[in-house]
Write an enzyme that holds these catalytic residues in place. Structure first.
Site, PDB file in Angstrom:
ATOM      1  CB  VAL A  72      -1.539  -0.088   1.079  1.00  0.00           C
ATOM      2  CG1 VAL A  72      -1.756   1.743   1.390  1.00  0.00           C
ATOM      3  CG2 VAL A  72      -2.024  -0.931   0.998  1.00  0.00           C
ATOM      4  CB  CYS A  73       4.181   2.175   1.714  1.00  0.00           C
ATOM      5  SG  CYS A  73       3.212   2.023   3.259  1.00  0.00           S
ATOM      6  CG  HIS A  74       5.128   0.188  -4.442  1.00  0.00           C
ATOM      7  ND1 HIS A  74       4.927  -0.128  -5.706  1.00  0.00           N
ATOM      8  CD2 HIS A  74       7.303   0.339  -4.593  1.00  0.00           C
ATOM      9  CE1 HIS A  74       5.996  -0.039  -6.658  1.00  0.00           C
ATOM     10  NE2 HIS A  74       7.395   0.459  -5.970  1.00  0.00           N
TER      11      HIS A  74
ATOM     12  CG  LEU B 166       5.387   7.308  -0.634  1.00  0.00           C
ATOM     13  CD1 LEU B 166       5.156   6.999  -0.109  1.00  0.00           C
ATOM     14  CD2 LEU B 166       7.157   6.887  -0.487  1.00  0.00           C
TER      15      LEU B 166
END
Length: 151
Positions: free
Chosen positions: A44-46, A49
């Site tokens: 999810v962070c990938h 960002l």
């Protein structure tokens, strides 16, 4: 305790992925999008960002600074930034562990990482908008763009 819209943003100084200090106070006169995320190299962070890199940065005005923050080390941020082509400051809230995330009210004490909190801070250092999502729930960067057009 979370900070609220209309309050002064808590000051901080953290190192970016190159080891350079970044101080919120030094960004007065610019709007700041402060994005907390749990951990580098996660799904999810990938996605979030990448959306910042591909969608938000090309669309924002020159007076907007985007800062991302997690409890990862400077070294993890550098490796991830180099691999993905992230040019925005990726700040390490590694030690004291999660101190800045705590100041903004987005640190998950049980998991030891930040929740997905985003704060838009105006040129005078006042929080003008915020959203906090659970760790597994991605944010929509188009919302950031909408808010920034009204500052």
């Amino acid at each position: 305790m979370s900070v609220e819209v209309g309050e002064r943003a808590p000051e901080f100084e953290l190192q970016d992925q190159h080891g350079a200090p970044v101080r919120l106070a030094d960004l007065r006169g610019r709007n700041v999008v402060l994005v907390f995320y749990p951990l580098a190299f996660t799904g999810v962070c990938h996605g979030e960002l990448n959306a910042i890199r591909d969608d938000l940065l090309p669309a924002v005005a020159d007076d907007v600074e985007v800062l991302t923050v997690s409890v990862d080390s400077v070294f993890a941020h550098r490796a991830w930034a180099d691999r993905e082509g992230y040019t925005f400051p990726m700040l390490s809230d590694f030690w004291p562990h999660g101190e800045v995330a705590r100041a903004y009210g987005v640190f998950d004490e049980e998991k030891g990482v930040a929740n997905r909190g985003t704060f838009i801070i105006d040129r005078e250092g006042v929080i003008r908008w915020k959203v906090v999502n659970p760790i597994g729930s991605a944010r929509d960067v188009t919302e950031y763009q909408k808010v920034l057009t009204h500052l």
